[in-house]
Structures are given as C-alpha cells and as structure tokens.
Design a protein around this motif. Structure first.
Motif, PDB file in Angstrom:
ATOM      1  N   THR A 199       0.760  -1.110   0.059  1.00 20.57           N
ATOM      2  CA  THR A 199       0.036  -0.033  -0.015  1.00 20.57           C
ATOM      3  C   THR A 199       0.791   1.109  -0.043  1.00 20.57           C
ATOM      4  O   THR A 199       2.103   1.024   0.000  1.00 20.57           O
ATOM      5  CB  THR A 199      -1.143  -0.014   1.000  1.00 20.57           C
ATOM      6  OG1 THR A 199      -1.935   1.101   1.263  1.00 20.57           O
ATOM      7  CG2 THR A 199      -0.065   0.160   2.524  1.00 20.57           C
ATOM      8  N   ARG A 235       0.161   4.695   4.581  1.00 17.25           N
ATOM      9  CA  ARG A 235      -0.766   3.453   5.207  1.00 17.25           C
ATOM     10  C   ARG A 235       0.310   2.597   5.706  1.00 17.25           C
ATOM     11  O   ARG A 235      -0.060   1.856   6.687  1.00 17.25           O
ATOM     12  CB  ARG A 235      -1.644   2.987   4.088  1.00 17.25           C
ATOM     13  CG  ARG A 235      -2.404   4.257   3.373  1.00 17.25           C
ATOM     14  CD  ARG A 235      -3.504   4.508   4.252  1.00 17.25           C
ATOM     15  NE  ARG A 235      -4.300   5.562   3.674  1.00 17.25           N
ATOM     16  CZ  ARG A 235      -5.169   5.638   2.772  1.00 17.25           C
ATOM     17  NH1 ARG A 235      -5.552   4.648   2.148  1.00 17.25           N
ATOM     18  NH2 ARG A 235      -5.788   6.762   2.333  1.00 17.25           N
ATOM     19  N   TYR A 285      -0.910  10.189   1.438  1.00 15.66           N
ATOM     20  CA  TYR A 285      -0.627   8.542   0.826  1.00 15.66           C
ATOM     21  C   TYR A 285       0.845   8.259   0.702  1.00 15.66           C
ATOM     22  O   TYR A 285       0.862   7.004   0.960  1.00 15.66           O
ATOM     23  CB  TYR A 285      -1.841   8.387  -0.092  1.00 15.66           C
ATOM     24  CG  TYR A 285      -1.875   7.002  -0.393  1.00 15.66           C
ATOM     25  CD1 TYR A 285      -2.979   6.025  -0.082  1.00 15.66           C
ATOM     26  CD2 TYR A 285      -1.123   6.530  -1.484  1.00 15.66           C
ATOM     27  CE1 TYR A 285      -2.971   4.636  -0.383  1.00 15.66           C
ATOM     28  CE2 TYR A 285      -1.297   5.232  -1.961  1.00 15.66           C
ATOM     29  CZ  TYR A 285      -1.985   4.429  -1.330  1.00 15.66           C
ATOM     30  OH  TYR A 285      -2.287   3.021  -1.787  1.00 15.66           O
ATOM     31  N   GLN A 311      -3.967   9.418  -5.145  1.00 15.86           N
ATOM     32  CA  GLN A 311      -3.560   8.943  -3.928  1.00 15.86           C
ATOM     33  C   GLN A 311      -2.009   8.545  -4.235  1.00 15.86           C
ATOM     34  O   GLN A 311      -1.200   9.449  -4.053  1.00 15.86           O
ATOM     35  CB  GLN A 311      -4.092   7.735  -3.457  1.00 15.86           C
ATOM     36  CG  GLN A 311      -5.615   7.938  -2.825  1.00 15.86           C
ATOM     37  CD  GLN A 311      -5.860   6.826  -1.886  1.00 15.86           C
ATOM     38  OE1 GLN A 311      -5.637   5.522  -2.166  1.00 15.86           O
ATOM     39  NE2 GLN A 311      -6.650   6.842  -0.941  1.00 15.86           N
ATOM     40  N   SER A 312      -1.796   7.523  -5.021  1.00 15.65           N
ATOM     41  CA  SER A 312      -0.688   7.037  -5.015  1.00 15.65           C
ATOM     42  C   SER A 312       0.643   7.596  -6.148  1.00 15.65           C
ATOM     43  O   SER A 312      -0.065   8.427  -7.162  1.00 15.65           O
ATOM     44  CB  SER A 312      -0.315   5.505  -5.218  1.00 15.65           C
ATOM     45  OG  SER A 312       0.826   5.166  -5.676  1.00 15.65           O
TER      46      SER A 312
END
Length: 341
Positions: A71, A75, A178, A210-211
């Motif tokens: 993840t 996280r 994130y 997010q990533s």
C-alpha cells in the motif's frame, strides 16, 4: 623461527576454516529460514514490482514464501503502528518511500540493527549511520505530459511553468498524505521554492489522486494531460508499453527519493527476514529493479537502460530524513490547506 612457522600455520588454518564457518553459518540460517517458512513484507513498492521481487526470492529459496502487503507509504506506517497498539506483530521487513518513517521507527526501537551483505559499497545517502536501515531503491519525481494533448511549444520545462493559468483544470497530483514519495517531493520543492509555490499551484484546480503510481494512468488516458509529480519509473514503464507519455526532468532540480528497507525488531520470522533482505540488496535484484522497473539503486555495479538519464547528469534535490520526520505533519496539513483534501 618457530614463531614465524606458527604464524604461517595459523594464517593457513584461518584461510581454510573461515569460509567453511561462513558457509556453515549461512546453511544454518537457511535451514532456520525454511523452518520459519515465510517472510512478511510491508512495502510501498508498486505491486507489480513487489510481486516480481517476491517471485525471484521464492525461486532462489524454494520452501520460503514471501507474503507481500503493498500500500502507500503512509498507510504502511499507519498499519504497522495500529497493529502494534493491538499487540499484533506481523511484519518482518518494512519498506516505504518516506525516510522519516525510519527515523521514527528507530527512535521507538522498532527496528533490528542489521546490515545487508554488500551494502558497504553503497553511497552514504543510502545508509543509516547506525546500521538500522538502508536504501533499497531510489526514485525521481518528475513532470510528465501526454504528447497527443500538449504541443512541443507548450511543454512545461520547469516546476514554475506549471503555475501558468493556462494549465487550470489540466493538471494532476498525487497526495503526500498517502505517498511517501510525494511527501518527500513536496519537502524538496518547499526547500527550493517555498510554500508559496504550492499555494499558487493550487490555483490551477488540480485533480487529486492517492499514489505516486496513479498520475501515469491519468496522463496516458488523457483525463488530465500533465502530471505535476509522480515516480519517474511509473511514467517510464507506461511509456515502454506504448502509452503516450513523455517525461520532463526540470533543470532547476529533480527531487531524489531514497526509499529505505529494514527488519523489524519484533520480526516473527527473523532468519527469513535476513535472508530476504540480503537478497533484495544483491546485484541480481538491484539490476532487475533498474532493467524492468526503471528504478535507480545504490548498487555501484548496476547498469541502467540507455534511454534513462544518469543521476550524475541531473541536478538532484535530496531530502534529509530527520527533516522529513520533523516536518511530516506540516507537509500534510499545508497540502490539505491549499488543495482542499
């Protein structure tokens, strides 16, 4: 004369015995690792890359499985700390792109002091001075664009080019809440241009993902034609697959993110963890990360694809792990303040 002979005999015996001792120790660790049966790897490495490394290890060491939990960096840390609060000790090896995490984990005595074989040759920026964590890979954060939607004359060549109002509604960014890669990127550009840069950038109404892996897909699909950040290796991989993506390495400086790995102090499979960690720092794996994943590494013998720039050809913007840990909350808070989420 007698003394000289004794010394000679001692040296001969030492040369004959030491390799055997080392081999015996390695055999004993391998046997112990096989009894443990698996290693649990918490990682922020892109899933495809992480699974590839896991398969390489399992092929090299039959009978020892790699349990991959992938993840985003933030996280990974969050899960680790929540599990420990619940007295769950699951992770053997931890790898994220936020070097500040490892400063925190070391301070809390949650890391094992362990030096993987061969890392003494790595540059100092890849090594913790106390021997608790080492840089498994390095990534550059870059600008990327879709050449079908952005003409050569319009291509943003610098970070500040992205502030032009003509890009309003056309940009995408990943999130430092994130991604450790993006948290480090934000710190590097704050140190270069100050927080005003991000305050002005936010005026262009960016799409948030997010990533650091995500912007490549957004740009390739044309949903947003320009990414203001993202891991260069994900853009590289996407381009190699034939997607319309070009990469810009801004001459004013390119953030360099060294992503550490470490064994936890509570590793439930310590022998497998050491074996796996040694394997991931081997030339075989480090070269594979460069060849097929487009990553950079600290291994001095790794060769890079001809279509990627060499690190010494770029002006790099490294980030300090201690500063990253101290300013972690500031980075997340101010990003949300400017970008609204």
């Amino acid at each position: 004369m007698v003394t000289r002979w004794l010394l000679t005999i001692a040296i001969v015996v030492a040369w004959a015995v030491m390799p055997a001792d080392r081999a015996s120790a390695q055999d004993a660790r391998l046997e112990a690792a096989r009894k443990e049966g698996k290693v649990v790897w918490y990682t922020s490495l892109a899933l495809r890359s992480a699974e590839k490394v896991a398969k390489m290890f399992e092929a090299a060491y039959p009978g020892i499985k790699v349990e991959v939990h992938r993840t985003g960096s933030q996280r990974v840390l969050q899960r680790l700390m929540q599990e420990l609060q619940a007295n769950i000790k699951n992770a053997d090896v931890v790898h994220t792109s936020d070097a500040g995490h490892f400063v925190l984990l070391k301070e809390k005595k949650l890391l094992m002091q362990y030096t993987p074989a061969g890392v003494e040759k790595f540059p100092s920026g890849f090594k913790d001075r106390d021997g608790y964590y080492y840089g498994l890979r390095a990534t550059l954060t870059v600008i990327a664009y879709n050449p079908k939607l952005v003409s050569p004359a319009e291509v943003p060549r610098t970070w500040k080019d992205l502030l032009d109002p003509k890009w309003k509604g056309k940009l995408v960014t990943a999130h430092p809440g994130y991604s450790g890669l993006i948290a480090t990127h934000v710190l590097a550009l704050v140190n270069l241009h100050g927080w005003d840069y991000f305050k002005q950038l936010a005026q262009n109404k960016l799409m948030l993902v997010q990533s650091a892996v995500d912007p490549a897909g957004v740009v390739a699909s044309g949903e947003r034609p320009v990414a203001v950040n993202g891991g260069d290796y994900t853009f590289y991989q996407s381009k190699k697959k034939g997607n319309p993506i070009e990469i810009v390495y801004p001459k004013e400086g390119v953030p360099l993110i060294v992503s550490p790995a470490a064994i936890t102090s509570f590793a439930p499979h310590p022998n497998a963890a050491k074996l796996f960690t040694d394997f991931t720092f081997s030339k075989e794996v480090q070269q594979a990360l460069a060849d097929s994943e487009g990553l950079y590494t600290g291994h001095p013998e790794v060769k890079y694809p001809a279509d990627k720039p060499k690190l010494n050809e770029l002006k790099l913007l490294p980030a300090d792990a201690d500063e990253l840990e101290k300013r972690n909350e500031e980075i997340k808070k101010r990003f949300v303040e400017f970008f609204g989420a």
